[in-house]
Design a protein around this motif. Structure first.
Motif, mmCIF file in Angstrom:
data_model
loop_
_atom_site.group_PDB
_atom_site.id
_atom_site.type_symbol
_atom_site.label_atom_id
_atom_site.label_comp_id
_atom_site.label_asym_id
_atom_site.label_seq_id
_atom_site.Cartn_x
_atom_site.Cartn_y
_atom_site.Cartn_z
ATOM 1 N N VAL B 193 0.845 -1.201 0.000
ATOM 2 C CA VAL B 193 0.000 0.000 0.000
ATOM 3 C C VAL B 193 0.880 1.251 0.000
ATOM 4 N N GLY B 194 1.881 1.265 0.878
ATOM 5 C CA GLY B 194 2.749 2.429 0.967
ATOM 6 C C GLY B 194 3.499 2.699 -0.326
ATOM 7 N N ILE B 197 1.090 4.292 -2.878
ATOM 8 C CA ILE B 197 0.845 5.698 -2.536
ATOM 9 C C ILE B 197 2.063 6.542 -2.881
ATOM 10 N N ILE B 201 2.100 9.902 -5.384
ATOM 11 C CA ILE B 201 2.557 11.218 -4.921
ATOM 12 C C ILE B 201 3.779 11.676 -5.714
ATOM 13 N N GLU B 206 -1.717 14.843 -5.455
ATOM 14 C CA GLU B 206 -2.060 14.878 -4.035
ATOM 15 C C GLU B 206 -3.057 13.753 -3.800
ATOM 16 N N LEU B 207 -2.727 12.836 -2.895
ATOM 17 C CA LEU B 207 -3.651 11.723 -2.642
ATOM 18 C C LEU B 207 -4.890 12.250 -1.938
ATOM 19 N N ARG B 208 -6.039 11.998 -2.518
ATOM 20 C CA ARG B 208 -7.285 12.495 -1.936
ATOM 21 C C ARG B 208 -8.095 11.395 -1.261
ATOM 22 N N GLU B 209 -7.904 10.169 -1.713
ATOM 23 C CA GLU B 209 -8.745 9.107 -1.165
ATOM 24 C C GLU B 209 -8.117 7.752 -1.446
ATOM 25 N N CYS B 210 -8.337 6.849 -0.518
ATOM 26 C CA CYS B 210 -7.919 5.458 -0.673
ATOM 27 C C CYS B 210 -9.145 4.607 -0.378
ATOM 28 N N CYS B 231 -1.413 18.006 -8.775
ATOM 29 C CA CYS B 231 -0.918 19.171 -8.033
ATOM 30 C C CYS B 231 -0.728 20.342 -8.993
#
Lengths: 234, 234
Positions: B193-194, B197, B201, B206-210, B231
């Protein structure tokens, strides 16, 4: 599973549990008997704070003060807050930081009472209830522009035994892995990865990083560590 | 496990696999034989695209065109690109969108050749290689200001059987769950997951939702769906 009213209010049971277990918890931390912390998660949070370069750090839910003392040893100025009198007294006795006895509700009502313009606010396994929006918003307001939130929590996939369901909800920690001195089990609110990220973003942070600490032998994930940067005021 | 040189170059084996399996894959999608898609993940990506309100969508790795056709039925203008001639030919025959035969390398070298100012760019189970930075940066450059990336992938905790290790690395899909018509296994690059993400990025989002799609009966997570907003230029 606790319900949400009367004597089974889980947020109240969390407070009672910390009160009852304060001595046992302090011993477990100071005697380094919490395996996941020794193996990985203590270093993960220390590294994250050091990397962000903050010289002034707020430790939200500091407990008996381990993280505050560790950061202070690196020359970082630390303020710790916690709502459990028995833990704050132990933290103060061991020194290292400026400690405040404050519940999260009290902190959220007036974040500035612990100071402001922090470079980092840290929640290290300290968000255990369901309603964490206000404390995270208070963390944001306590930060300087560009300051960061560092939030470490139990990894949602750390323990996927029989009956595991991947959904938000109350669970119970009985502390059985830490010995018989723990007197009172503690409800805690499980969140999915997506739910944790949503809380951080909703509180006014831009998510910058998601780190996952692993058990060095089994490869099992031990913690989820989110780093959010305070969004500029709209 | 494939190595990274010569005939075992996994990125090359991915291309060969799609070539060899194009007919079988098209049948599996169109006959709705991929259980996770029918149960949850098709609806998850359609919902995410519809919610973002984009009227002009780029489908990166569109394959035989299922998603393009589904979005077109909602009145959304769609451009699809894919590097497998056998799949793009099938997509074009079924119509619904403007399809381009382009490898990710070709797309990354000149994103504007498929158009620009898209409201959303979608990667629906289509990022299978290790080096995805350039295609994600190309996705960002193809978006209008404020446009979104919608990236759906196999959930990293979807299948945690014996020997599972939670770390980035090459794995192999043998398509055995989809029938004997699949001729060639496919390497694919597993990410935590990391790690997913971090890729989003780093590419300028810009991460808005997972979001996490679950199997409706077992509760097992089927997909990870990340929504990133482009961005502003620095």
């Amino acid at each position: 599973m606790p319900t949400e009213s009367g004597s089974h209010d889980p947020e109240r049971l969390i407070r009672i549990s910390w009160h009852d277990n304060a001595a046992a918890w302090t011993d477990a931390v100071r005697q380094r008997r919490i395996e996941s912390r020794v193996l990985a998660t203590d270093q993960a949070v220390l590294l994250a704070v050091r990397e962000c370069g903050a010289g002034h750090v707020l430790d939200i839910g500091c407990g008996e003060g381990w993280l505050c003392r560790s950061l202070a040893e690196s020359g970082i100025g630390v303020v710790g807050l916690d709502g459990t009198p028995e833990l704050i007294a132990r933290a103060q006795a061991a020194a290292g930081a400026d400690y405040h006895l404050l519940t999260y509700e009290e902190f959220a009502a007036d974040p500035a009472r612990v100071g402001k313009d922090f470079g980092a606010a840290v929640c290290n396994f300290s968000l255990l209830g369901r309603d964490i929006a206000l404390v995270l918003m208070a963390a944001a307001s306590s930060l300087r522009p560009g300051g960061v939130l560092i939030l470490q929590t139990v990894h949602p996939f750390g323990d996927t035994g029989p009956g595991f369901r991947y959904e938000d909800g109350w669970r119970t920690e009985d502390f059985s892995a830490l010995g018989s001195e723990f007197r009172t089990p503690m409800p805690w609110y499980f969140r999915t990865v997506g739910s944790w990220i949503a809380e951080v973003i909703a509180a006014g942070f831009e998510l910058r990083e998601c780190r996952e600490s692993l058990h060095p032998e089994t490869g099992r994930p031990l913690s989820l560590l989110l780093i959010g940067r305070k969004c500029p005021a709209p």
